[in-house]
Structures are given as structure tokens and as C-alpha cells.
Design an enzyme around this catalytic site. Structure first.
Site, mmCIF file in Angstrom:
data_model
loop_
_atom_site.group_PDB
_atom_site.id
_atom_site.type_symbol
_atom_site.label_atom_id
_atom_site.label_comp_id
_atom_site.label_asym_id
_atom_site.label_seq_id
_atom_site.Cartn_x
_atom_site.Cartn_y
_atom_site.Cartn_z
ATOM 1 N N HIS A 1 -20.809 -6.423 -12.235
ATOM 2 C CA HIS A 1 -20.904 -6.305 -10.773
ATOM 3 C C HIS A 1 -21.309 -4.848 -10.540
ATOM 4 O O HIS A 1 -20.479 -3.968 -10.394
ATOM 5 C CB HIS A 1 -19.558 -6.615 -10.122
ATOM 6 C CG HIS A 1 -19.483 -6.199 -8.674
ATOM 7 N ND1 HIS A 1 -20.315 -6.697 -7.700
ATOM 8 C CD2 HIS A 1 -18.677 -5.314 -8.039
ATOM 9 C CE1 HIS A 1 -20.011 -6.141 -6.536
ATOM 10 N NE2 HIS A 1 -19.032 -5.301 -6.714
ATOM 11 N N GLN B 1 -16.705 3.634 -3.197
ATOM 12 C CA GLN B 1 -17.925 4.429 -3.363
ATOM 13 C C GLN B 1 -18.193 5.260 -2.116
ATOM 14 O O GLN B 1 -18.110 4.752 -1.005
ATOM 15 C CB GLN B 1 -19.134 3.502 -3.549
ATOM 16 C CG GLN B 1 -19.197 2.784 -4.866
ATOM 17 C CD GLN B 1 -20.191 1.632 -4.783
ATOM 18 O OE1 GLN B 1 -19.838 0.519 -4.418
ATOM 19 N NE2 GLN B 1 -21.443 1.904 -5.101
ATOM 20 N N ARG C 1 -20.613 2.343 -8.759
ATOM 21 C CA ARG C 1 -19.267 1.797 -8.966
ATOM 22 C C ARG C 1 -18.642 2.407 -10.215
ATOM 23 O O ARG C 1 -17.438 2.679 -10.244
ATOM 24 C CB ARG C 1 -19.345 0.276 -9.080
ATOM 25 C CG ARG C 1 -19.824 -0.387 -7.789
ATOM 26 C CD ARG C 1 -20.025 -1.873 -7.988
ATOM 27 N NE ARG C 1 -20.489 -2.550 -6.783
ATOM 28 C CZ ARG C 1 -21.771 -2.704 -6.458
ATOM 29 N NH1 ARG C 1 -22.726 -2.232 -7.234
ATOM 30 N NH2 ARG C 1 -22.097 -3.357 -5.347
ATOM 31 N N ASP D 1 -22.295 -10.756 -5.207
ATOM 32 C CA ASP D 1 -23.722 -10.508 -5.484
ATOM 33 C C ASP D 1 -24.503 -11.823 -5.472
ATOM 34 O O ASP D 1 -25.638 -11.878 -4.991
ATOM 35 C CB ASP D 1 -23.896 -9.858 -6.858
ATOM 36 C CG ASP D 1 -22.868 -8.778 -7.110
ATOM 37 O OD1 ASP D 1 -23.233 -7.615 -7.215
ATOM 38 O OD2 ASP D 1 -21.665 -9.129 -7.161
ATOM 39 N N SER D 2 -23.886 -12.886 -6.008
ATOM 40 C CA SER D 2 -24.567 -14.190 -6.029
ATOM 41 C C SER D 2 -24.729 -14.724 -4.609
ATOM 42 O O SER D 2 -25.728 -15.380 -4.290
ATOM 43 C CB SER D 2 -23.788 -15.191 -6.889
ATOM 44 O OG SER D 2 -23.713 -14.722 -8.215
ATOM 45 N N ASP E 1 0.872 -1.182 0.000
ATOM 46 C CA ASP E 1 0.000 0.000 0.000
ATOM 47 C C ASP E 1 0.908 1.230 0.000
ATOM 48 O O ASP E 1 1.980 1.198 0.614
ATOM 49 C CB ASP E 1 -0.900 0.003 1.260
ATOM 50 C CG ASP E 1 -2.115 0.909 1.120
ATOM 51 O OD1 ASP E 1 -3.242 0.417 1.179
ATOM 52 O OD2 ASP E 1 -1.917 2.140 0.937
ATOM 53 N N ARG F 1 -25.127 -12.801 -1.954
ATOM 54 C CA ARG F 1 -26.249 -12.015 -1.399
ATOM 55 C C ARG F 1 -27.578 -12.561 -1.919
ATOM 56 O O ARG F 1 -28.557 -12.671 -1.174
ATOM 57 C CB ARG F 1 -26.099 -10.539 -1.813
ATOM 58 C CG ARG F 1 -24.941 -9.835 -1.131
ATOM 59 C CD ARG F 1 -24.684 -8.452 -1.708
ATOM 60 N NE ARG F 1 -23.690 -7.730 -0.914
ATOM 61 C CZ ARG F 1 -22.865 -6.805 -1.392
ATOM 62 N NH1 ARG F 1 -22.899 -6.461 -2.666
ATOM 63 N NH2 ARG F 1 -22.008 -6.185 -0.603
#
Ligand code: NAD
Length: 312
Positions: free
Chosen positions: A174, A81, A87, A147-148, A33, A150
Site C-alpha cells: 500500500h 504523511q 508512507r 487503492d483498489s 487515544d 480508487r
């Protein structure tokens, strides 16, 4: 034993490291980072838990050298976001960050698989593919795995069954144009359209609309409440890492290049694919309705327009 490199030690990167640590997915985890203080603190905190995990070494740096020799590099660096932002609003800033970081990553880890998580993940995956020149099998986006998950959680809750017994995918972007593949959804091998088990609900058209709305709105809800999503994405990405590093041949709706799937090509988006140590395979020939296919086409065009608009 395998080494995972993680770019970005923010909420998502650190949680992926934590999930990978407690699941024993790799022998080495390295975080990179630009924020040196942040990466050092995350590494210290993770190291303090090593007594309670499998043997793992965790290190980190603001020098990309720390990723040298990684088997998989997970990209999570970039803007996230803010409440109300989509997004796609992050595309320009995050594509610039990829352009800055990825050449150095390929130099120190030329054999690594790239697993993109930074949003908009489909755009970023395609840009990563073009920037690095890596084979398409080795540039993967976490896509709609989250997402799947969820989606399956909400269907399972509605029908009073375990989430593992629901097989159903969200495909496409997505993001806001993603498509639920209802036609192929099953519970315990029963097509969802025929699901009618006493005491375990039915799915009316209104129920289905509410579930899809909820899936699409999920990230917005979490971000509104706590500023970032991290736990579910950490587990979802860890699941993909496991599929790759343990050569599981697991079917996952990851994002990757389409090379002629139902006429769709030259765009990265999610469809169920087999994932293994070699990377991704072509999407599975999953059955779908004309409307589902039409929705996927629109989703593909939307992603393409953003990628081309950024000059890639
Ligand atoms: P965050 O702000 O907590 O962390 C981002 C990190 O990236 C920061 O630590 C920052 O210092 C680092 N960074 C920025 N520029 C860098 C550079 N040039 N080199 C190295 N590091 C750099 O954000 P977050 O909540 O961890 O989210 C990270 C990304 O993941 C966002 O784009 C977010 O939208 C995305 N995300 C994706 C999914 C998914 O399912 N694909 C889910 C959740 C979040």
C-alpha cells in the site's frame, strides 16, 4: 453482538467509527487515544447522533482497558504523511508506537483480530504479527483495499460503467511500489483487454498509465488539499470489518503474511484473499503476467528491507 475497538481517534479512527456506526457493523464501538480531550470530544459527537442509527454504544478513554473484550481492534494511531512525505517515511515512528501499544491490547483483548491501518501498513502489519505472536490469520492490514477502490473508480469513470461492475485489484505494497493487476481485470465479466463497447470508451496504454499514476498519487493529492485522507479509508475499513464480523467470505485485497505465494514469503503485503470471521486465508491463485509477478516481487523486497532495517 460484536465490539470494535479503535486505537487512535484522529481523522481516520473517528471516521471509521462513524462509518461503522451508520452501517450498524457492531453493537459496541470503543475508542482509545492518548489525547483524552480529543477522544472524549469524538465520543460525545458520535453519541449525539445515536438517535439516527441502529442501537450502538460508543465510549472512549485514554486507558487501553476500554478495548477489553473487543472482537476486532483497528489500529490507526500514529504519525500521518505530511505533504510530500511517503508512507515509508513514517515507518520508524509508527513501529515504535505499535511496540508501545500492542502488548496492552493483547492483554485486554486476547481473542481479538487485529486490523492495522496505520502506515506504512504492510510494515506495521508484519511488526504487529511478530510483536503479538498472534496467528497469521488474525493479523490483517487494510492494505490495498482503498487503492483498489480508487483504481475501480477511475476505470469505471473512464468506461462509463458502475464501479461495482469493475473487478480489478491493486496488489503489493500500500504505497509507491504497488502493482495494478491489469491481466485479471474485468468489466461485467469481459476481460479489460477486450473491452470495446460503443459509447463506453477503450483503455489505451496511455489511459492505463494515467489511471495508475492517478491511483498512486491519490493520497498525495488529498493530503495536499485537506491534510488527511479519511472518508474513503473509513468506508474501506468498514467494509473489511463487515467481512470479518458478518463472516462474509468476501474477497478483499488485504495485507497479510505471505507463506510461499509464488515463492514469496516472510513478508506482509496485499493480494486478494477470502476474509471471514476466522480472519484471512492464503492469497487466491489470481492469474498474472510475468511483469506483474516481477513487480510484486520487487514490492515484497522493498517492504522486507524496511522491516528488517527496523530490526524485525
Ligand atoms: P491523526 O493525526 O489525525 O490521528 C492519529 C491519532 O493517533 C491522534 O489522535 C493521536 O493522539 C493518536 N496517537 C498517537 N500516538 C498514540 C499512542 N501512543 N496511543 C494512542 N493514540 C495515539 O492521523 P490520521 O489522519 O487519523 O492517520 C492515522 C494513520 O492512518 C496514519 O499513519 C496514516 O498514514 C494512516 N492512514 C492509513 C490509510 C490506509 O489505507 N492504510 C489511509 C489513510 C491514513
Amino acid at each position: 453482538m460484536a465490539k470494535i475497538g479503535i486505537i487512535g481517534a484522529g481523522s481516520v479512527g473517528a471516521t471509521i467509527a462513524y462509518a461503522a456506526l451508520i452501517r450498524g457493523v457492531a453493537r459496541h464501538i470503543s475508542l482509545f487515544d492518548i489525547a483524552r480531550t480529543k477522544v472524549d470530544a469524538e465520543v460525545l459527537d458520535l453519541n449525539h447522533g445515536l438517535l439516527f442509527t441502529q442501537p450502538v454504544t460508543v465510549d472512549g478513554s485514554d486507558d487501553v482497558e476500554v478495548l477489553r473484550g473487543s472482537d476486532v481492534v483497528v489500529m490507526t494511531a500514529g504519525a500521518k504523511q505530511k505533504p510530500g512525505q511517503t508512507r515509508m517515511d513514517l515507518a520508524e515512528a509508527n513501529v515504535q508506537i505499535c511496540a508501545r501499544i500492542l502488548p496492552g491490547v493483547v492483554r485486554v483483548a486476547p481473542d481479538a483480530m487485529l486490523l492495522m491501518v496505520t502506515n506504512p501498513v504492510d510494515v506495521v502489519t508484519e511488526v504487529a504479527l511478530k510483536l503479538t505472536g498472534l496467528p497469521w490469520e488474525r493479523v490483517i492490514g487494510s492494505g490495498t483495499v482503498l487503492d483498489s477502490s480508487r483504481f475501480r473508480f477511475l476505470v469505471a469513470k473512464h468506461c462509463g460503467v458502475a464501479v461495482q461492475n469493475v473487478h480489478a485489484y491493486i496488489a503489493g505494497e500500500h504505497g509507491d511500489s504497488e502493482i495494478p493487476l491489469w491481466a485479471s481485470a474485468t468489466i461485467g465479466s469481459i476481460p479489460l483487454s477486450q473491452w470495446s463497447v460503443e459509447g463506453h470508451g477503450r483503455l489505451t496504454a496511455a489511459d492505463k498509465d494515467a489511471i495508475v499514476h492517478n491511483v498512486k498519487d491519490a493520497a498525495y493529492q488529498v493530503i495536499q488539499g485537506k491534510g488527511a485522507t479519511n472518508y474513503a479509508v473509513g468506508l474501506a475499513v468498514c467494509n473489511i470489518l463487515q467481512a470479518i464480523l458478518f463472516d462474509e467470505q468476501r474477497v478483499l485485497p488485504v495485507s497479510g503474511l505471505l507463506r510461499g505465494f509464488r515463492g514469496m514469503e516472510d513478508v506482509c503485503m496485499s493480494l486478494p484473499r477470502i476474509v471471514s470471521r476466522k480472519g484471512i486465508e492464503a492469497p487466491l491463485p489470481i492469474p498474472m503476467t510475468v511483469d506483474e509477478e516481477g513487480g510484486l516481487r520487487e514490492s515484497a523486497e522493498r517492504i522486507k528491507a524496511v522491516v528488517r532495517g527496523l530490526g524485525y
